[in-house]
Design a protein around this motif. Structure first.
Motif, PDB file in Angstrom:
ATOM      1  N   GLY A 161       6.789 -18.701  59.864  1.00  0.00           N
ATOM      2  CA  GLY A 161       6.456 -19.374  58.667  1.00  0.00           C
ATOM      3  C   GLY A 161       7.464 -20.615  58.546  1.00  0.00           C
ATOM      4  N   THR A 162       7.925 -20.626  57.055  1.00  0.00           N
ATOM      5  CA  THR A 162       8.826 -21.613  56.888  1.00  0.00           C
ATOM      6  C   THR A 162       9.964 -21.293  56.212  1.00  0.00           C
ATOM      7  OG1 THR A 162       8.304 -21.367  54.240  1.00  0.00           O
ATOM      8  CG2 THR A 162       6.370 -22.879  55.144  1.00  0.00           C
ATOM      9  N   ASN A 163      10.811 -22.667  56.342  1.00  0.00           N
ATOM     10  CA  ASN A 163      12.776 -22.030  56.462  1.00  0.00           C
ATOM     11  C   ASN A 163      12.991 -21.349  54.943  1.00  0.00           C
ATOM     12  OD1 ASN A 163      12.781 -24.398  58.217  1.00  0.00           O
ATOM     13  ND2 ASN A 163      13.721 -25.470  57.460  1.00  0.00           N
ATOM     14  N   GLY A 164      13.204 -20.036  55.058  1.00  0.00           N
ATOM     15  CA  GLY A 164      13.916 -19.234  54.048  1.00  0.00           C
ATOM     16  C   GLY A 164      12.242 -18.171  53.927  1.00  0.00           C
ATOM     17  N   ALA A 165      11.746 -18.194  55.000  1.00  0.00           N
ATOM     18  CA  ALA A 165      10.713 -17.289  54.331  1.00  0.00           C
ATOM     19  C   ALA A 165      11.222 -16.154  55.374  1.00  0.00           C
ATOM     20  CB  ALA A 165       9.505 -17.746  54.989  1.00  0.00           C
ATOM     21  N   GLY A 166      12.187 -15.853  56.150  1.00  0.00           N
ATOM     22  CA  GLY A 166      12.449 -14.530  56.424  1.00  0.00           C
ATOM     23  C   GLY A 166      12.511 -13.926  57.371  1.00  0.00           C
ATOM     24  N   LYS A 167      12.463 -15.233  59.244  1.00  0.00           N
ATOM     25  CA  LYS A 167      11.870 -14.975  60.022  1.00  0.00           C
ATOM     26  C   LYS A 167      13.393 -14.634  60.990  1.00  0.00           C
ATOM     27  CE  LYS A 167      10.938 -19.773  60.662  1.00  0.00           C
ATOM     28  NZ  LYS A 167      11.042 -19.648  59.339  1.00  0.00           N
ATOM     29  N   SER A 168      14.407 -15.349  60.915  1.00  0.00           N
ATOM     30  CA  SER A 168      15.702 -14.781  61.067  1.00  0.00           C
ATOM     31  C   SER A 168      16.333 -13.363  60.624  1.00  0.00           C
ATOM     32  CB  SER A 168      16.892 -15.531  60.644  1.00  0.00           C
ATOM     33  OG  SER A 168      16.443 -17.214  61.402  1.00  0.00           O
ATOM     34  N   THR A 169      15.749 -13.094  59.526  1.00  0.00           N
ATOM     35  CA  THR A 169      16.117 -11.718  59.126  1.00  0.00           C
ATOM     36  C   THR A 169      14.929 -10.649  59.398  1.00  0.00           C
ATOM     37  OG1 THR A 169      16.673 -12.956  56.354  1.00  0.00           O
ATOM     38  CG2 THR A 169      16.171 -10.767  56.617  1.00  0.00           C
ATOM     39  N   THR A 170      13.624 -11.269  59.296  1.00  0.00           N
ATOM     40  CA  THR A 170      12.936 -10.181  60.675  1.00  0.00           C
ATOM     41  C   THR A 170      13.498  -9.804  61.869  1.00  0.00           C
ATOM     42  OG1 THR A 170      11.632 -10.885  59.063  1.00  0.00           O
ATOM     43  CG2 THR A 170      10.966 -10.006  60.699  1.00  0.00           C
ATOM     44  N   LEU A 171      13.953 -10.695  62.939  1.00  0.00           N
ATOM     45  CA  LEU A 171      14.468 -11.237  63.868  1.00  0.00           C
ATOM     46  C   LEU A 171      15.493  -9.942  63.966  1.00  0.00           C
ATOM     47  CD1 LEU A 171      15.087 -11.538  66.808  1.00  0.00           C
ATOM     48  CD2 LEU A 171      15.880 -13.716  66.087  1.00  0.00           C
ATOM     49  N   GLU A 172      17.133  -9.789  62.750  1.00  0.00           N
ATOM     50  CA  GLU A 172      18.127  -9.434  63.077  1.00  0.00           C
ATOM     51  C   GLU A 172      17.518  -7.932  62.785  1.00  0.00           C
ATOM     52  OE1 GLU A 172      21.993  -7.773  63.476  1.00  0.00           O
ATOM     53  OE2 GLU A 172      20.574 -10.114  63.754  1.00  0.00           O
ATOM     54  N   ALA A 173      16.458  -7.794  61.386  1.00  0.00           N
ATOM     55  CA  ALA A 173      16.040  -6.091  61.037  1.00  0.00           C
ATOM     56  C   ALA A 173      15.569  -5.373  62.364  1.00  0.00           C
ATOM     57  CB  ALA A 173      15.311  -5.975  60.574  1.00  0.00           C
ATOM     58  N   LEU A 174      14.628  -6.250  63.641  1.00  0.00           N
ATOM     59  CA  LEU A 174      14.243  -5.478  64.662  1.00  0.00           C
ATOM     60  C   LEU A 174      15.209  -5.359  65.469  1.00  0.00           C
ATOM     61  CD1 LEU A 174      11.299  -8.777  65.669  1.00  0.00           C
ATOM     62  CD2 LEU A 174      11.155  -5.925  64.658  1.00  0.00           C
ATOM     63  N   ARG A 175      16.461  -6.239  65.674  1.00  0.00           N
ATOM     64  CA  ARG A 175      17.749  -5.169  66.771  1.00  0.00           C
ATOM     65  C   ARG A 175      18.421  -4.645  66.019  1.00  0.00           C
ATOM     66  NH1 ARG A 175      19.199 -11.862  66.261  1.00  0.00           N
ATOM     67  NH2 ARG A 175      18.228 -13.056  67.926  1.00  0.00           N
ATOM     68  N   SER A 176      18.608  -4.704  64.479  1.00  0.00           N
ATOM     69  CA  SER A 176      19.045  -3.819  64.164  1.00  0.00           C
ATOM     70  C   SER A 176      19.172  -2.545  63.584  1.00  0.00           C
ATOM     71  CB  SER A 176      19.823  -3.802  62.199  1.00  0.00           C
ATOM     72  OG  SER A 176      20.532  -5.272  62.419  1.00  0.00           O
ATOM     73  N   VAL A 177      17.558  -2.456  63.780  1.00  0.00           N
ATOM     74  CA  VAL A 177      16.666  -1.212  63.569  1.00  0.00           C
ATOM     75  C   VAL A 177      16.608   0.267  64.830  1.00  0.00           C
ATOM     76  CG1 VAL A 177      14.043  -1.426  64.112  1.00  0.00           C
ATOM     77  CG2 VAL A 177      14.285   0.388  61.851  1.00  0.00           C
ATOM     78  N   LEU A 178      16.809  -0.969  65.908  1.00  0.00           N
ATOM     79  CA  LEU A 178      16.778  -0.521  67.132  1.00  0.00           C
ATOM     80  C   LEU A 178      18.195   0.133  67.766  1.00  0.00           C
ATOM     81  CD1 LEU A 178      14.648  -2.224  69.383  1.00  0.00           C
ATOM     82  CD2 LEU A 178      13.966  -0.514  68.456  1.00  0.00           C
ATOM     83  N   TYR A 179      19.866  -1.457  67.329  1.00  0.00           N
ATOM     84  CA  TYR A 179      20.610  -0.409  67.881  1.00  0.00           C
ATOM     85  C   TYR A 179      21.428  -1.164  66.849  1.00  0.00           C
ATOM     86  CZ  TYR A 179      17.857  -2.660  72.209  1.00  0.00           C
ATOM     87  OH  TYR A 179      17.592  -2.499  72.615  1.00  0.00           O
ATOM     88  N   GLY A 180      21.485  -0.332  65.948  1.00  0.00           N
ATOM     89  CA  GLY A 180      22.128  -0.758  64.371  1.00  0.00           C
ATOM     90  C   GLY A 180      22.861  -2.009  63.723  1.00  0.00           C
ATOM     91  N   ILE A 181      22.320  -1.680  62.891  1.00  0.00           N
ATOM     92  CA  ILE A 181      22.611  -2.657  61.614  1.00  0.00           C
ATOM     93  C   ILE A 181      24.506  -3.157  61.837  1.00  0.00           C
ATOM     94  CG2 ILE A 181      23.212  -3.202  59.580  1.00  0.00           C
ATOM     95  CD1 ILE A 181      21.378  -1.275  58.725  1.00  0.00           C
ATOM     96  N   ALA A 182      24.573  -3.801  62.403  1.00  0.00           N
ATOM     97  CA  ALA A 182      25.970  -4.683  62.882  1.00  0.00           C
ATOM     98  C   ALA A 182      26.337  -6.270  62.092  1.00  0.00           C
ATOM     99  CB  ALA A 182      25.597  -5.368  64.720  1.00  0.00           C
ATOM    100  N   SER A 183      25.131  -6.853  61.226  1.00  0.00           N
ATOM    101  CA  SER A 183      25.878  -7.921  60.828  1.00  0.00           C
ATOM    102  C   SER A 183      26.334  -7.237  59.379  1.00  0.00           C
ATOM    103  CB  SER A 183      24.115  -9.283  60.912  1.00  0.00           C
ATOM    104  OG  SER A 183      23.267  -8.822  60.208  1.00  0.00           O
TER     105      SER A 183
END
Length: 133
Positions: A32-54
């Motif tokens: 997606g475009t800048n600001g669309a939420g790609k990095s947030t989605t990646l962090e959500a994938l990590r966090s849902v599996l291993y814990g909300i770290a950030s």
């Protein structure tokens, strides 16, 4: 293990956003475009599996929720919600009954967070750093 869905209930800049990945095997690419939420989605994938770290900037830490539906190769599924709580981080899909963390373990196998990030979590920073090595 594969994701069937990821639900950012509030997480990052999202308040109620769900991605469904369908029943196909293979690679799923989120773009997606800048600001669309790609990095947030990646962090959500990590966090849902291993814990909300950030530390999240938009929502209060106590309000953060990420839901997921996962499926193993033997067709066993799990649907759950992850919270920031260290005592009871996993809850059922309706977010009203705590689940044991051990219920998630068979879906992760021996895949640790750092290995997951190396194999599946390429973000812009990681690609640039790799190109500079």
């Amino acid at each position: 293990m594969r994701f069937n869905s990821l639900h950012m209930r509030p997480f990052g800049t999202f308040t109620d956003f769900e991605l469904t990945f369908g029943n196909t095997s293979g690679l799923h690419l989120v773009f997606g475009t800048n600001g669309a939420g790609k990095s947030t989605t990646l962090e959500a994938l990590r966090s849902v599996l291993y814990g909300i770290a950030s530390k999240q900037k938009v929502h209060a830490s106590k309000d953060l929720r990420i839901g997921a539906s996962l499926e193993r190769s033997d067709d066993q599924t799990i649907e759950y919600v992850r919270r920031t709580s260290s005592k009871t981080p996993l809850w059922n899909q309706t977010d009203d009954e705590a689940m044991a963390i051990e219920e998630l373990t068979p879906f992760l196998g021996n895949l640790e967070r750092t290995r997951f990030e190396t194999l599946f979590g390429l973000d812009h920073e990681t690609m640039v750093a790799g190109g500079n090595e």
